[in-house]
Every structure is written in C-alpha cells, then in structure tokens.
Design a protein around this motif. Sequence first.
Motif, PDB file in Angstrom:
ATOM      1  N   HIS A  60      76.228  40.624 -30.619  1.00  0.00           N
ATOM      2  CA  HIS A  60      75.911  39.525 -29.704  1.00  0.00           C
ATOM      3  C   HIS A  60      75.303  38.364 -30.490  1.00  0.00           C
ATOM      4  CE1 HIS A  60      74.256  37.303 -26.324  1.00  0.00           C
ATOM      5  NE2 HIS A  60      74.904  38.111 -25.492  1.00  0.00           N
ATOM      6  N   ASP A  63      71.607  38.100 -30.863  1.00  0.00           N
ATOM      7  CA  ASP A  63      70.921  39.172 -31.585  1.00  0.00           C
ATOM      8  C   ASP A  63      71.143  39.118 -33.094  1.00  0.00           C
ATOM      9  OD1 ASP A  63      70.117  40.096 -29.112  1.00  0.00           O
ATOM     10  OD2 ASP A  63      71.775  41.515 -28.923  1.00  0.00           O
ATOM     11  N   THR A  77      67.601  47.635 -32.508  1.00  0.00           N
ATOM     12  CA  THR A  77      68.273  47.641 -31.210  1.00  0.00           C
ATOM     13  C   THR A  77      68.852  46.267 -30.926  1.00  0.00           C
ATOM     14  OG1 THR A  77      66.725  49.323 -30.398  1.00  0.00           O
ATOM     15  CG2 THR A  77      68.006  48.139 -28.751  1.00  0.00           C
ATOM     16  N   TYR A  78      70.124  46.235 -30.595  1.00  0.00           N
ATOM     17  CA  TYR A  78      70.807  44.983 -30.301  1.00  0.00           C
ATOM     18  C   TYR A  78      72.054  45.280 -29.477  1.00  0.00           C
ATOM     19  CZ  TYR A  78      73.506  46.610 -34.347  1.00  0.00           C
ATOM     20  OH  TYR A  78      74.245  47.367 -35.215  1.00  0.00           O
ATOM     21  N   ARG A  79      72.829  44.243 -29.130  1.00  0.00           N
ATOM     22  CA  ARG A  79      74.023  44.402 -28.306  1.00  0.00           C
ATOM     23  C   ARG A  79      75.290  44.197 -29.132  1.00  0.00           C
ATOM     24  NH1 ARG A  79      71.920  39.919 -24.274  1.00  0.00           N
ATOM     25  NH2 ARG A  79      70.948  39.388 -26.275  1.00  0.00           N
ATOM     26  N   TRP A  87      79.200  44.166 -22.764  1.00  0.00           N
ATOM     27  CA  TRP A  87      78.159  44.305 -23.791  1.00  0.00           C
ATOM     28  C   TRP A  87      77.422  45.619 -23.602  1.00  0.00           C
ATOM     29  CZ3 TRP A  87      78.331  41.026 -27.726  1.00  0.00           C
ATOM     30  CH2 TRP A  87      78.905  39.765 -27.537  1.00  0.00           C
ATOM     31  N   ARG A  88      77.150  46.289 -24.716  1.00  0.00           N
ATOM     32  CA  ARG A  88      76.399  47.542 -24.693  1.00  0.00           C
ATOM     33  C   ARG A  88      75.251  47.440 -25.685  1.00  0.00           C
ATOM     34  NH1 ARG A  88      77.507  50.690 -20.522  1.00  0.00           N
ATOM     35  NH2 ARG A  88      76.977  52.572 -21.699  1.00  0.00           N
ATOM     36  N   TRP A  89      74.105  48.033 -25.301  1.00  0.00           N
ATOM     37  CA  TRP A  89      72.957  48.102 -26.198  1.00  0.00           C
ATOM     38  C   TRP A  89      73.101  49.306 -27.118  1.00  0.00           C
ATOM     39  CZ3 TRP A  89      69.107  44.581 -26.841  1.00  0.00           C
ATOM     40  CH2 TRP A  89      68.957  43.612 -25.855  1.00  0.00           C
ATOM     41  N   SER A  91      71.336  51.467 -30.659  1.00  0.00           N
ATOM     42  CA  SER A  91      70.246  51.677 -31.607  1.00  0.00           C
ATOM     43  C   SER A  91      70.891  52.025 -32.938  1.00  0.00           C
ATOM     44  CB  SER A  91      69.330  52.809 -31.136  1.00  0.00           C
ATOM     45  OG  SER A  91      68.290  53.028 -32.071  1.00  0.00           O
ATOM     46  N   ASP A 113      74.627  54.597 -28.426  1.00  0.00           N
ATOM     47  CA  ASP A 113      74.642  53.782 -27.219  1.00  0.00           C
ATOM     48  C   ASP A 113      73.370  54.075 -26.413  1.00  0.00           C
ATOM     49  OD1 ASP A 113      75.092  52.491 -24.822  1.00  0.00           O
ATOM     50  OD2 ASP A 113      77.187  53.101 -24.655  1.00  0.00           O
ATOM     51  N   THR A 115      72.360  51.913 -23.818  1.00  0.00           N
ATOM     52  CA  THR A 115      72.415  50.970 -22.701  1.00  0.00           C
ATOM     53  C   THR A 115      71.664  51.507 -21.481  1.00  0.00           C
ATOM     54  OG1 THR A 115      74.566  50.201 -23.476  1.00  0.00           O
ATOM     55  CG2 THR A 115      73.934  49.609 -21.218  1.00  0.00           C
ATOM     56  N   LYS A 118      67.975  51.385 -22.069  1.00  0.00           N
ATOM     57  CA  LYS A 118      67.492  49.992 -22.088  1.00  0.00           C
ATOM     58  C   LYS A 118      67.438  49.433 -20.672  1.00  0.00           C
ATOM     59  CE  LYS A 118      66.338  46.371 -24.627  1.00  0.00           C
ATOM     60  NZ  LYS A 118      65.992  45.430 -23.547  1.00  0.00           N
TER      61      LYS A 118
END
Length: 282
Positions: A60, A63, A77-79, A87-89, A91, A113, A115, A118
């Motif tokens: 993203h 991020d 942690t980011y997307r 979009w998925r979060w 780690s 994943d 998400t 989060k």
Amino acid sequence: MTVCGGVNLEQVINISPIVTMVWNSGKNEAPCFVSEAVAAFGYSPADFTSGRLAYAAIIHPDDRPGLAFVPDCSFKTYRIACYDKSWRWVSHRICALDPNEGFASGHLWTIVDVTGAKEAEDSLKKSEQELQALLNAIPAVLMVVGENGEILNVSGSRETPLAGEASRYIGKNIEESLFREKSGTIMEPVRRCLETGIPQFFTFDTELAGRVYFQEARVSLFSASPDRAGRAAILAVLDITSKKELSDEIRLQAGHDPLDSPSNRGRFNRKLLISLAEAHRT
C-alpha cells in the motif's frame, strides 16, 4: 528442498498458511522460492520468482515510507494488494539464513495474513473510544472494589474531578484512599451486595481540594480475577454536587427574600402554623 527424517520440508512449507519467501543475497530483484500459501492473496509463486511481479509493487502506498526490508527478525505490519485489488493486512518478518556473523547468504521472509486480527483490534479500539466518549458525557466514575476493600480499577469522565484523583489509588485499600473518611459508608453496601447479590444504593460526600463533592452510588456484582481479590463489586458513582447545590438554593429561595436573605412571608406563615399547632397541642 531438504528432506528431514523422511519428511519433505518443501511440502511442509507449502501446506502452511504462512507465506514463505527465500531471497538470495545480491539477487534482490526476485525471490528464488515462494510457498504455495501466496495463493490466499490470489497470486502464484511464479508471479514473484519469475520477476513478473515485484513484491514492493503490491505494498500500500501509504505504508511504503519508512518500511525497510532488513533481516532484523522484527515484525512489521502493513497492507498489500491482492490480485482482486482488495487490501489485506500482513505481519512480515525477515531473518538471515546464515547464522554466522558478516554478510548473510540469503534471507527468509515469512508473511502472515492478520487482517482479521487488525480489524478486531480496530473495532475494539473504536468501542473503547465510544465508551470513553460516553463516560465523558456522564459525570460518573466506575470503581471496581474487592471484598477486602482493594480498589482494583477506576474509569470515568475526565470532567469529573473524582475520576482522576481516585485512579491514583488503584491497588490500594479504600481506607488508604481519598475515601478513607467514608470507608465504612462505602464498604457496608459493597459487602451487602456481595453477600446477597442485590444491587445497593447509597450517597456520600468527599472533600477534594477544599471542596465537598456529593456522590450517589449504585453497587453491583462484578466478576473479578480470583488470583487478585476474589469477589468484587462495581460502583457506579454519579456526581450530584450541582444537583445538591441547586436543591439547596431552591430551598433557600423558597423561604428567604432573594435581596438580603431575611425570612419571607411564606416561611413566616409556615412557622406560624407550626407554632400555633404546637401551642394548641400543649
């Protein structure tokens, strides 16, 4: 990949829901291995190993700044963008494959994943903010008190002077707090509630910074951690100081002249009737 005890490690990695990538040092344009778990994001391992898709391209834009891909084994942690543009979060963790000091021969990436976690965290944070906003709108303090008198927790409106002061005594006994002069008044309904399970109501006053604050409290059962103070009760303490002061002012105005405060005709007539009735009785 390596076979350990008859088990193919590549097969084990591909079964895992964690995306695994192996990068050779000096060839950072594409990973040399990507596990099958990347299919959960809509991609195939070949999308990355062939170099057709750069991993950095799916991060993203908001991020990317400050996101460094260094083998420090810390979690980031980011997307990332899925194949369907959602979009998925994730780690992300990067560790050096070579345990020896110096330049590592390769890096191992693990991508999970997160998400759901989060979203749950964001939802919890939003609920906490809404609860705090609600508490701020009500001049009340919530106190959890153990059966031994220990103050286990305090929360409430920031606009209520009692909330900030009472929170300083978390972990201490009622008798050691700003309520020490009223500890008996408070603990009696607390113990009665713990014994009977029936909510209790009472009023008390507390002096703070030279001013007396009047409180109205409701005591209910509260489930506390057994390794702390066993049973506990929660006190919803409402500040009724303004209400009490207004009531006193109305009572004063009902019987006194507002200019110089002598007794008015209404108060004189009431006292006269009472005196006549007493004289008649005796």
